[in-house]
Structures are given as structure tokens and as C-alpha cells.
Design a protein around this motif. Structure first.
Motif, PDB file in Angstrom:
ATOM      1  N   GLU A 192       3.062  11.134   0.564  1.00 49.06           N
ATOM      2  CA  GLU A 192       2.488  12.396   0.079  1.00 49.06           C
ATOM      3  C   GLU A 192       1.014  12.204  -0.286  1.00 49.06           C
ATOM      4  O   GLU A 192       0.172  13.052   0.016  1.00 49.06           O
ATOM      5  N   ASP A 195      -0.999  11.955   2.928  1.00 50.23           N
ATOM      6  CA  ASP A 195      -1.155  13.280   3.537  1.00 50.23           C
ATOM      7  C   ASP A 195      -2.228  14.079   2.813  1.00 50.23           C
ATOM      8  O   ASP A 195      -3.053  14.757   3.437  1.00 50.23           O
ATOM      9  N   SER A 196      -2.249  14.002   1.491  1.00 49.52           N
ATOM     10  CA  SER A 196      -3.268  14.699   0.699  1.00 49.52           C
ATOM     11  C   SER A 196      -4.659  14.155   1.001  1.00 49.52           C
ATOM     12  O   SER A 196      -5.613  14.917   1.155  1.00 49.52           O
ATOM     13  N   TYR A 201      -6.134  15.321   4.275  1.00 48.32           N
ATOM     14  CA  TYR A 201      -6.613  16.703   4.202  1.00 48.32           C
ATOM     15  C   TYR A 201      -7.934  16.787   3.440  1.00 48.32           C
ATOM     16  O   TYR A 201      -8.865  17.477   3.866  1.00 48.32           O
ATOM     17  N   LEU A 202      -8.033  16.104   2.320  1.00 51.70           N
ATOM     18  CA  LEU A 202      -9.204  16.226   1.445  1.00 51.70           C
ATOM     19  C   LEU A 202     -10.435  15.485   1.946  1.00 51.70           C
ATOM     20  O   LEU A 202     -11.556  15.959   1.796  1.00 51.70           O
TER      21      LEU A 202
END
Length: 115
Positions: free
Chosen positions: A8, A11-12, A15-16
Motif C-alpha cells: 500500500e 502504491d501511494s 502516485y505521489l
């Protein structure tokens, strides 16, 4: 941290990171988040430009060293430790092989020093 929680987090980060001018690099047992404008290749080139050396030898064992292998001048002797898949011109199989290579080079240099 559990495996699911780590995924998780990754994945964050994926994106960031691009939204903040950053780059995510996966190395050997390391994840590096860095400014996309700064890398080992640019740093190495800065040193080369400043010092103007007669001989350039670069060795690395991580994916984060690939920028250095790509960016240094074509006459650079570059060595990747542990992998044939690299922008480096040469490779050695292990860190022990890298140490042996450095000892060999050191011996040649000492042997050719004027007395």
C-alpha cells in the motif's frame, strides 16, 4: 511492517512521486526516493568537470549506479558488480571479485611508481 502494508505504501509513493518532481528507484534491499533532477551520473560528471582527471574508474553494485555508468565520458572504465545487465562496460560477479580487482589495480600502480 506487513507485506500488504508495504505494498500500500509503494502504491501511494508511485502516485505521489511524479507530482512532486521526484523519482523512485529500486535498489538492492533499498528503495530510494530522490529529486529527479539529481542523480549519481550528474554528480560524477560535476566532479569530472571540476577535477579533469586523466583516468576515470567507476564501480557500483546497485541499480542506482546506472545513471553514473550512462553519464560518465565514454573513455571511463566502468564496472558493474553482480550483474551483466548494465550500462557499465565490464562486470565482476561478486563483491569479493571487486575487491580482488581493486587489489590487482593497486598492485600494478605501485609496481609502476618511479623509485
Amino acid at each position: 511492517m506487513g507485506r500488504l502494508r508495504a505494498q500500500e505504501l509503494m502504491d501511494s509513493l508511485r502516485y505521489l512521486i511524479p507530482h512532486h518532481g521526484l523519482q523512485l528507484l529500486y535498489g538492492d534491499k533499498v528503495i530510494e526516493v530522490k529529486n529527479s533532477e539529481v542523480n549519481k551520473g550528474k554528480a560524477a560528471n560535476g566532479i569530472v568537470e571540476k577535477l579533469q582527471p586523466d583516468f576515470i574508474f567507476a564501480m557500483g553494485d546497485d541499480a542506482t549506479d546506472e545513471d553514473m555508468f550512462h553519464e560518465l565520458p565514454s573513455e571511463t572504465i566502468s564496472v558493474k558488480v553482480g550483474s551483466k545487465k548494465s550500462a557499465a562496460k565490464y562486470y565482476v560477479d561478486s563483491q569479493q571479485d571487486a575487491i580482488q580487482l581493486l587489489h590487482s589495480i593497486s598492485g600494478l600502480v605501485q609496481k609502476n611508481q618511479p623509485e
